[in-house]
Every structure is written in C-alpha cells, then in structure tokens.
Design an enzyme around this catalytic site. Sequence first.
Site, PDB file in Angstrom:
ATOM      1  N   SER A   1       0.757  -1.142   0.036  1.00  0.00           N
ATOM      2  CA  SER A   1      -0.098  -0.055  -0.015  1.00  0.00           C
ATOM      3  C   SER A   1       0.861   1.095   0.027  1.00  0.00           C
ATOM      4  O   SER A   1       0.066   2.421  -0.158  1.00  0.00           O
ATOM      5  CB  SER A   1      -0.905   0.091   1.314  1.00  0.00           C
TER       6      SER A   1
ATOM      7  N   LYS B   1       0.183   3.865  -2.652  1.00  0.00           N
ATOM      8  CA  LYS B   1      -0.985   4.955  -2.673  1.00  0.00           C
ATOM      9  C   LYS B   1      -0.211   6.325  -2.319  1.00  0.00           C
ATOM     10  O   LYS B   1      -1.004   7.347  -2.701  1.00  0.00           O
ATOM     11  CB  LYS B   1      -1.802   4.402  -1.290  1.00  0.00           C
TER      12      LYS B   1
ATOM     13  N   SER C   1      -5.831   3.624   4.353  1.00  0.00           N
ATOM     14  CA  SER C   1      -5.392   2.814   3.205  1.00  0.00           C
ATOM     15  C   SER C   1      -6.522   2.128   2.522  1.00  0.00           C
ATOM     16  O   SER C   1      -6.529   0.941   2.124  1.00  0.00           O
ATOM     17  CB  SER C   1      -4.560   1.559   3.874  1.00  0.00           C
TER      18      SER C   1
ATOM     19  N   LYS D   1       3.396   6.320   5.131  1.00  0.00           N
ATOM     20  CA  LYS D   1       2.446   5.591   4.690  1.00  0.00           C
ATOM     21  C   LYS D   1       2.677   3.980   4.857  1.00  0.00           C
ATOM     22  O   LYS D   1       3.910   3.707   4.755  1.00  0.00           O
ATOM     23  CB  LYS D   1       2.156   5.561   3.158  1.00  0.00           C
TER      24      LYS D   1
END
Length: 355
Positions: free
Chosen positions: A47, A50, A102, A211
């Site tokens: 993720s 992202k 997320s 993140k």
Amino acid sequence: MPLEASLATKEDRPPPNVSAETAVLMDLESQRMLFGKQPHKQMRIASITKIMTALLAIESTKWDEEVTVSALATRQEGSSLYLQQGEKIKLKHLVYGLMLRSGNDAAVAIAEHVGGSVDGFVFMMNQRARQIGMTNTIFNNPHGLDDHEEHFSTAFDMALLTREAMKNDQFREVSSTKLYQVKDPDGPWNRVWKNKNKLLTTLYPHSTGGKTGFTKRARRTLVSTAEKEGEPLVVVTLNASSDWADHQALFEWGFSQFDWYTVLDKDERLDRKSLQLEEEYAPAFNVVLPLRDSEKEDVTIDLRLGDTDSFADVSIAKEQVTTVRLVKHEPPPKPGFFKRLFGFFHVGYGGQPHG
C-alpha cells in the site's frame, strides 16, 4: 568551501542493523542517500503504492470535485472505507481515507475519477514515475494489492517519490494528519479515520507523516518522514518484520551522525580569481548537504560551463550527490549620456533620482 565549523566533533557510529530486506535513509532536501541496504532491489511494495495515487489526485486540481463511487471500487479486497455504490463523496475526502486508512476502494474511486479508468490512471502513475526518476518501478494498480505480477519498486525509488510528494503543501498536510472526520451531509453519521501510522500518532515525536503497507506477498512495507531542528529525512523499509523499530533507529542515527552545511550559497558569487573564471556565477539555489565530521574535507565542486547552461556538480569523496544550475551575473549597463545628464540636474536640484 563555506562549511561552518562544527561545535563538537562527533564520533562516527555505524548505522543500526535493521530487520528490513531492503531499506533507505535519505535526506529530503539534497536527495543524498545516507544509508542503503539493497536500495535498488525490486520488491513488491503493497500500500505504499498509494503515495503515488494521492500525489496524482492532489496534482489533478480536482480536489473539491464529487466522485461517484462505482461497483468496481466497492469490490476491492483488504483495507476499506466501506464506500457504497453510487455514493457521492469529494475527492479530498477519498485522499484522506486513502492515506490514513489505506482504503483500497478509495484508491479505485480516485483512479477512475482522475484517470477516466483504472488503466488510464496506471498510465499516469508510470508516466509520473519516469518524470521523478523512478527507473526501477512499474505500477499496475492504484492500491498495491497483489493482483499483478508486474507491480514493484525499490526502497530508493520510493524515497524519491516521497521526496517529490513532500514538496507539495497539500500532500504534506494529508500525510501529517492524525485524525480526519467526514460529515454525512444527508444523515446523522460521521466517518472518523485515525491514521494507521503509529510513528506519527504515538511512537516518534519527530514524525511528520508517511504510509503503511502490507500484503501476504510483500509483507510489511513502510515509508515515513521525520524532521528535527529543521532537517527532514525519509526512511523506506520493504519486507521488515520490525519496521517501527527500524525507522526510529535509522532516524536517530541520521540525526545524530550528520550536520547540515550550506556548501553553495545562492547569495554568494563564485570566487572568479581562485576558479579562474572569466565571468561571475552564482548557484540558482542553496545547496545544503548532510555531512559527517569525517566527510567535511571530502566535498568537491566541479564546474561545467557552457554557452547556454552551466552547472556545479557537488561530490563527496568523488561520488556525485547533487547538481545545481549556475546563474550568470551580468554587470548593469552604463546609463546613456542623456540619462546621466538628467540624473545630474535632478539630483543637483535636490530631488530624488528614480531607480
């Protein structure tokens, strides 16, 4: 070199051992990599993909537009904002949900709205990656799920991406947000999203954002940024069993082992005499580098002077770390006869010359 003397000599300490299979510690200003463990090895990234999705959404100038959530977006596996098909929600809310919680459904909704389709958005992702210099990266989806074999990056490339994203004020604000609330305009409920990044919310006081990521194939991935006394760093770890500890250890090592020095000042012209220059030059911007005490004598600057563009290459121990464009300084033209005459009489009669 205009290096200021260090107040105290620091003893060089080796970098910490980290659990990550690959890792990078990078200075966000200069792009200098301060630590690398297999930094260019291609890995699945989960993720942290992202970050690119959020950056493109912010750069799209569609921040306040309403997005209609598609059936495809609601069918995504894994982390979710639990969006409903046909629901209308502003793009900015989706970006916050994407980065804090997320949401894979948010990633697809963003991709369809910004790129026209998921495929169109993926094309944009790869195009932007090339612009940034992410030479070992291929994106095939906006969320990082393991639904494509050809979806990977490196710790170094993800540090470059984060550096680019952190130049954007809106991205920095989203990345540093600990809690975000979306009010339902048509009902009594609110969506409240708490950031999953524990470094930001509880563990590390100098954290400024980042993140998280996880899939079964990628394992734990993490990007985080931190700033201490005005000096910003980024850490990227891929497949790290103890990523929270890895990041804190690398940040603390970086902040304790390096001092930041202005090696080229945009307000100071290069020494024409010592460099044997025919014209006056100055750097287009300040070059500030993190240096260990043992590296201060190893900084060198090589000039590349051309007819149209000139550059200064800054190296440490003969390894180039950054380049700055040089600006040529032209002496102001001498005033013509009538202008000098006008100035003489104007000043002679007690007026102020027009500058």
